[in-house]
Write a protein that holds these residues in place. Structure first.
Motif, mmCIF file in Angstrom:
data_model
loop_
_atom_site.group_PDB
_atom_site.id
_atom_site.type_symbol
_atom_site.label_atom_id
_atom_site.label_comp_id
_atom_site.label_asym_id
_atom_site.label_seq_id
_atom_site.Cartn_x
_atom_site.Cartn_y
_atom_site.Cartn_z
ATOM 1 N N UNK A 271 29.213 -5.334 55.807
ATOM 2 C CA UNK A 271 30.195 -4.358 55.340
ATOM 3 C C UNK A 271 31.342 -5.036 54.593
ATOM 4 N N UNK A 272 31.792 -6.181 55.136
ATOM 5 C CA UNK A 272 32.853 -6.903 54.421
ATOM 6 C C UNK A 272 32.365 -7.369 53.042
ATOM 7 N N UNK A 273 31.137 -7.879 52.976
ATOM 8 C CA UNK A 273 30.598 -8.278 51.671
ATOM 9 C C UNK A 273 30.535 -7.090 50.717
ATOM 10 N N UNK A 274 30.133 -5.943 51.280
ATOM 11 C CA UNK A 274 30.065 -4.766 50.409
ATOM 12 C C UNK A 274 31.448 -4.380 49.913
ATOM 13 N N UNK A 275 32.436 -4.506 50.810
ATOM 14 C CA UNK A 275 33.788 -4.177 50.365
ATOM 15 C C UNK A 275 34.275 -5.164 49.302
ATOM 16 N N UNK A 276 33.920 -6.444 49.481
ATOM 17 C CA UNK A 276 34.329 -7.438 48.467
ATOM 18 C C UNK A 276 33.699 -7.116 47.124
ATOM 19 N N UNK A 277 32.422 -6.770 47.157
ATOM 20 C CA UNK A 277 31.745 -6.424 45.893
ATOM 21 C C UNK A 277 32.363 -5.176 45.278
ATOM 22 N N UNK A 278 32.700 -4.251 46.095
ATOM 23 C CA UNK A 278 33.336 -3.043 45.570
ATOM 24 C C UNK A 278 34.689 -3.390 44.954
ATOM 25 N N UNK A 279 35.427 -4.304 45.597
ATOM 26 C CA UNK A 279 36.723 -4.712 45.037
ATOM 27 C C UNK A 279 36.546 -5.413 43.685
ATOM 28 N N UNK A 280 35.530 -6.245 43.588
ATOM 29 C CA UNK A 280 35.280 -6.910 42.291
ATOM 30 C C UNK A 280 34.965 -5.887 41.209
ATOM 31 N N UNK A 281 34.132 -4.912 41.582
ATOM 32 C CA UNK A 281 33.810 -3.889 40.582
ATOM 33 C C UNK A 281 35.056 -3.120 40.203
#
Length: 539
Positions: A271-281
């Motif tokens: 979930x944290x990785x997904x949030x990081x990817x979402x932040x990058x996007x």
């Protein structure tokens, strides 16, 4: 560790108590039967003892050889001769015997036997052949052949310390020791104990063992039966297995919890990785245009506020539901309390009604008791008054009778007749008598006498107590005094008499109740009698 008994009747417990000081002893078991079931010697074998087991029955001899490798196991019969003997083998039973009569009895009971020829030898030969010099105890269980076994033992070179012999007919309580017991008691052995199945004998030279053999097995021997001990060990093993299974289950449960924690951590990392990817996007999108970024930021802010508002609403809803639940619980408790109060009030009302009914009943009972008491008192008073009147009547009758029979009464009879005649013709009235009947003359004479007496104080004092005691006389006197009749002229008028008995003056210091209650004097009784006669004539 407690003593584990394998014997049929706890014979090994008694023997161990007597021989507990012997570390590694020697025994001889004649009729050993099974090495485990109902064995007198197994407990001693497990404690390092050794001995000779004699058992000719098929099956048991092989079991003894397998279970007792350190013992001397002989598949022969013990007797009083050397050779062979007919043996009646009952398979799987401890009742095999060389006694033909006993074998036939068992056969009639439904226990078939197999007839075999087995070798027989004396105990003296067997002990000598194996170099035995000391025997701590000898056990004999040969189903009816006890006398033959004892005849084959001289008890001279080898004298067992203790000899125990089965002393009843098989599977009965019928004793059978009379025939063989002298073979022991006549050769230096003393009988010390009977346990219901076996008789114990001690050599005279070992008499110190007698006190240890005189009591049956008891709690101080610290013993368990073998099957009870096995059951106890099995229960302990089961408890241990259950504890181990519980421990393994707890360990497995902890492992599963650890695996779940690891999986939860992995999910959170993803979930944290997904949030990081979402932040990058999101950063890339903000780089595309400031306006789009501002709009996205505003939308995110609005979404966060909406989420916060929704969370607050959910929290408020949860609190409201909790409050409503608490209010419902309070209302339910209040209703229960009111119901209990109503029930208590109803019970108190019922108790009050019962108390009122009980009080009314008690008051009614008290009133009835008081009424009965009053009626009883009145009856007692009436009975007393009747008795008093009866006594007065009896006294008056006696007095009248005494007067009539007296000499003075008879002597004054002419005078009384003359007075009555003068009164009848009206002597002293101042004129000739009025024409009337004799009754009218008597009434007028009585009235004149009453008025004349009422006008004189002394006579009134004597007559008043009599009138108060006798209401009938009082009413007659009132009637005489109340009748008005014109007095003849020209005589002076007679003073007017009182109109009622109440108007008659009382003597000085006299009380009506006292006058009515005291006894009459002789003079008063005389006056009373005269008044009664006058009233009778007036009527």
């Amino acid at each position: 560790m407690p003593f584990i008994s394998f014997a049929q009747n706890l014979e090994d417990v008694v023997l161990y108590r007597a021989l507990r000081d012997v570390v590694q002893g020697f025994y001889v078991d004649v009729g050993a039967n099974s090495p485990d079931e109902q064995s007198v010697t197994r407990a001693f074998y497990e404690r390092g003892w050794r001995g000779i087991n004699i058992e000719p029955a098929q099956g048991f001899d092989k079991q003894l050889a397998a279970a007792r490798p350190h013992d001397i196991n002989l598949a022969v019969a013990a007797g009083d001769s050397v050779g062979t003997i007919t043996f009646y083998d009952i398979p799987g039973s401890e009742l095999s015997t060389a006694d033909a009569d006993l074998a036939r009895t068992h056969q009639c009971s439904g226990l078939p036997w197999v007839e075999r020829q087995v070798p027989v030898d004396t105990l003296d030969n067997i002990l000598a052949a194996h170099g035995v010099s000391v025997v701590h105890f000898l056990k004999i269980d040969v189903e009816g052949m006890e006398a033959a076994v004892l005849r084959g033992l001289s008890l001279k070179s080898v004298r067992p310390w203790i000899i125990l012999v089965e002393a009843t007919v098989a599977r009965t309580q019928i004793p059978n020791h009379e025939g063989w017991e002298p073979l022991l008691t006549d050769r230096g052995y003393r009988f010390v104990y009977f346990d219901g199945l076996n008789r114990f004998y001690v050599a005279e030279e070992k008499s110190a063992l007698v006190p240890r053999l005189e009591t049956p097995p008891n709690i101080f021997d610290d013993w368990f039966r073998a099957h009870d001990w096995v059951a106890r060990q099995q229960a302990q093993d089961l408890n241990r297995q259950i504890a181990e299974q519980r421990t393994s289950a707890d360990v497995e449960r902890e492992v599963r919890r650890a695996e779940a924690a690891v999986r939860t951590a992995e999910t959170e990392a993803r979930q944290r990785e997904a949030r990081i990817r979402t932040a990058e996007i999101e950063v890339r999108r903000r780089e595309v245009g400031a306006r789009t970024m501002e709009a996205a930021a505003r939308a995110a802010d609005a979404t966060a506020r909406m989420s916060e508002t929704a969370a607050r609403r959910r929290e408020i809803e949860i609190r409201r539901q909790e409050t409503e639940s608490r209010l419902r619980d309070a209302e339910l408790r209040r209703a229960e309390a009111q119901a209990r109060d109503r029930e208590i009030a109803l019970r108190q009302s019922e108790l009050a009604d019962r108390a009122a009914e009980r009080a009314a009943w008690r008051a009614d009972v008290d009133a009835r008791l008081a009424e009965w008491q009053r009626v009883g008192n009145e009856n007692a008073a009436l009975h007393g008054r009747i008795a008093e009147l009866d006594a007065v009547v009896a006294s008056l009758n006696g007095y009248i009778e005494a007067v009539r029979v007296s000499t003075s009464w008879r002597l004054t009879a002419p005078v009384r007749r003359a007075k009555r005649a003068l009164a009848a013709v009206g002597i002293g009235s101042g004129g000739p008598p009025e024409p009337a009947s004799t009754r009218a003359l008597a009434v007028r004479a009585a009235r004149k006498a009453a008025r004349w007496a009422a006008a004189r104080p002394l006579i009134r004092q004597a007559v008043l107590p009599i009138l108060l005691r006798h209401p009938a006389l009082e009413r007659g006197a009132r009637a005489l005094l109340a009748r008005q009749e014109p007095a003849p002229q020209p005589h002076p008028p007679i003073p007017s008499p009182p109109q009622a008995a109440e108007d008659l003056p009382l003597p000085a210091g006299a009380d009506t109740a006292t006058l009515a209650g005291r006894p009459l004097s002789a003079a008063e009784r005389s006056v009373e009698t005269m008044l009664r006669h006058a009233l009778t004539r007036a009527r």
